[in-house]
Structures are given as structure tokens and as C-alpha cells.
Design a protein around this motif. Structure first.
Motif, PDB file in Angstrom:
ATOM      1  N   LYS A 144      73.796  34.682 -94.579  1.00 45.44           N
ATOM      2  CA  LYS A 144      74.917  34.368 -95.468  1.00 45.44           C
ATOM      3  C   LYS A 144      76.151  33.957 -94.664  1.00 45.44           C
ATOM      4  N   THR A 164      76.175  32.711 -91.591  1.00 46.31           N
ATOM      5  CA  THR A 164      75.899  31.408 -90.975  1.00 46.31           C
ATOM      6  C   THR A 164      76.125  30.295 -91.988  1.00 46.31           C
ATOM      7  N   GLU A 165      75.589  30.458 -93.190  1.00 39.06           N
ATOM      8  CA  GLU A 165      75.790  29.448 -94.238  1.00 39.06           C
ATOM      9  C   GLU A 165      77.269  29.273 -94.542  1.00 39.06           C
ATOM     10  N   SER A 166      77.995  30.373 -94.638  1.00 37.01           N
ATOM     11  CA  SER A 166      79.428  30.297 -94.938  1.00 37.01           C
ATOM     12  C   SER A 166      80.189  29.578 -93.832  1.00 37.01           C
ATOM     13  N   LYS A 171      79.531  25.924 -94.073  1.00 39.07           N
ATOM     14  CA  LYS A 171      80.263  25.347 -95.204  1.00 39.07           C
ATOM     15  C   LYS A 171      81.757  25.224 -94.903  1.00 39.07           C
ATOM     16  N   PRO A 227      76.435  21.017 -97.514  1.00 37.59           N
ATOM     17  CA  PRO A 227      75.365  21.931 -97.109  1.00 37.59           C
ATOM     18  C   PRO A 227      75.039  22.864 -98.269  1.00 37.59           C
ATOM     19  N   CYS A 268      71.921  25.246 -98.319  1.00 32.01           N
ATOM     20  CA  CYS A 268      71.402  26.534 -97.866  1.00 32.01           C
ATOM     21  C   CYS A 268      70.584  26.339 -96.595  1.00 32.01           C
ATOM     22  N   ILE A 269      70.234  27.466 -95.984  1.00 36.30           N
ATOM     23  CA  ILE A 269      69.384  27.459 -94.803  1.00 36.30           C
ATOM     24  C   ILE A 269      68.098  28.177 -95.165  1.00 36.30           C
ATOM     25  N   LEU A 317      68.463  23.343 -92.349  1.00 40.62           N
ATOM     26  CA  LEU A 317      69.625  23.275 -93.226  1.00 40.62           C
ATOM     27  C   LEU A 317      69.360  22.210 -94.282  1.00 40.62           C
ATOM     28  N   TYR A 319      68.113  35.412 -99.703  1.00 42.87           N
ATOM     29  CA  TYR A 319      69.090  34.338 -99.713  1.00 42.87           C
ATOM     30  C   TYR A 319      70.247  34.685-100.626  1.00 42.87           C
TER      31      TYR A 319
END
Length: 157
Positions: free
Chosen positions: A20, A22-24, A27, A44, A46-47, A52, A107
Motif C-alpha cells: 500500500k 509503495t502504491e501510494s 501515485k 497508476p 495498482c501493483i 505496475l 491489496y
């Protein structure tokens, strides 16, 4: 007394928020990574694994961005100073990725924070953990992710 970095690392593992976070971070810095023109037509999503998923406006853009794939991967990984992303998948719609997210509890799911109340002690703990983060935008996103994770885990039980 434990160092903040050690405490954060333990808590990341305990809360399972690495993905979470990493995704943030991706983004938050996406516009800086890809530039304003690509930013306007993509986002982006999600991973999954080390891939990605990036949503684009149409198939023409999906094809065009394939030419920038390696450069985007390098820029993302340089932001983290290690190989976080190995591949990019461009899609016109984010439905495929959202379906994956709905079928996998690991996720991130969208939570409206205003609908839930966290205990005051939990909020104070999150504030304390994030107090040494100097990047204002990163600090706010980290707090948001930690609050959402706490709410998710409270209501999952």
C-alpha cells in the motif's frame, strides 16, 4: 528506545502495508516520474507482484507508452533506490486490476475515513510514528494509509 526506522519497519511487517505504501508513493510522485504530458493521459492503478498496472485513456496511448516502458520502470525504481517494479501493463480500463483487487485481501481497498472512528490512542500512535517524516506529502499519505489499514483491520474482525 527504538529508532523510528526500526519501529516503522516492524510495524510495516505487522500491518502488511508495504504494498500500500509503495502504491501510494508511486501515485504521489507519478507526475514527477512520467512528466506532465504522460501524467495527463495515464494513472497508476495498482501493483500485482512486481508489475505496475497503469490505466490510460485509449489503446493508442497504451501502445505509445510501450516505447517509454523501460524508462518509466527505471525512474520508478530509482525513486526507491531498488528494483520495486519489473514490468508495466498498460490498459484502457482499470476493471481488470480492480477485479484482481477485489479477489485478493492483500491489496488496497478504498475506504472513506470519515465514515469510521479510530480509537484516540490509535490516532495518537499514528501521529507519533509519522512525526519524524519530513516530506509533508509523504507524511500525510503515510498517515492516511496507516489509518485506513487500522480501520480495515478493526472492521475485518
Amino acid at each position: 528506545m527504538e529508532k523510528l526506522g526500526d519501529l516503522l519497519q516492524k510495524k510495516y511487517k505487522q500491518l502488511d502495508i508495504n504494498l500500500k505504501l509503495t502504491e501510494s508513493i508511486i501515485k504521489i510522485y507519478y507526475k514527477d516520474i512520467v512528466g506532465p504530458e504522460i501524467y495527463k493521459i495515464s494513472n497508476p492503478i495498482c501493483i500485482k507482484g512486481k508489475t505496475l498496472f497503469i490505466g490510460v485513456k485509449n489503446s493508442v496511448w497504451a501502445h505509445h507508452l510501450l516505447f517509454f516502458k523501460e524508462e518509466i520502470i527505471k525512474k520508478i525504481n530509482s525513486k526507491f533506490k531498488k528494483k520495486i517494479i519489473k514490468d508495466l501493463k498498460f490498459m484502457v480500463s482499470d476493471e481488470e486490476c480492480k477485479e484482481e483487487l477485489n479477489n485478493n485481501e492483500d491489496y488496497y481497498t478504498e475506504i472513506n475515513l470519515s465514515e469510521f472512528n479510530l480509537p484516540k490512542e490509535k490516532i495518537m500512535w499514528i501521529e507519533k510514528v509519522c512525526s519524524d517524516v519530513t516530506d509533508k506529502m509523504l507524511k500525510e499519505k503515510l498517515k492516511e494509509v496507516m489509518k485506513k489499514d487500522a480501520i480495515y483491520k478493526m472492521h475485518k474482525r
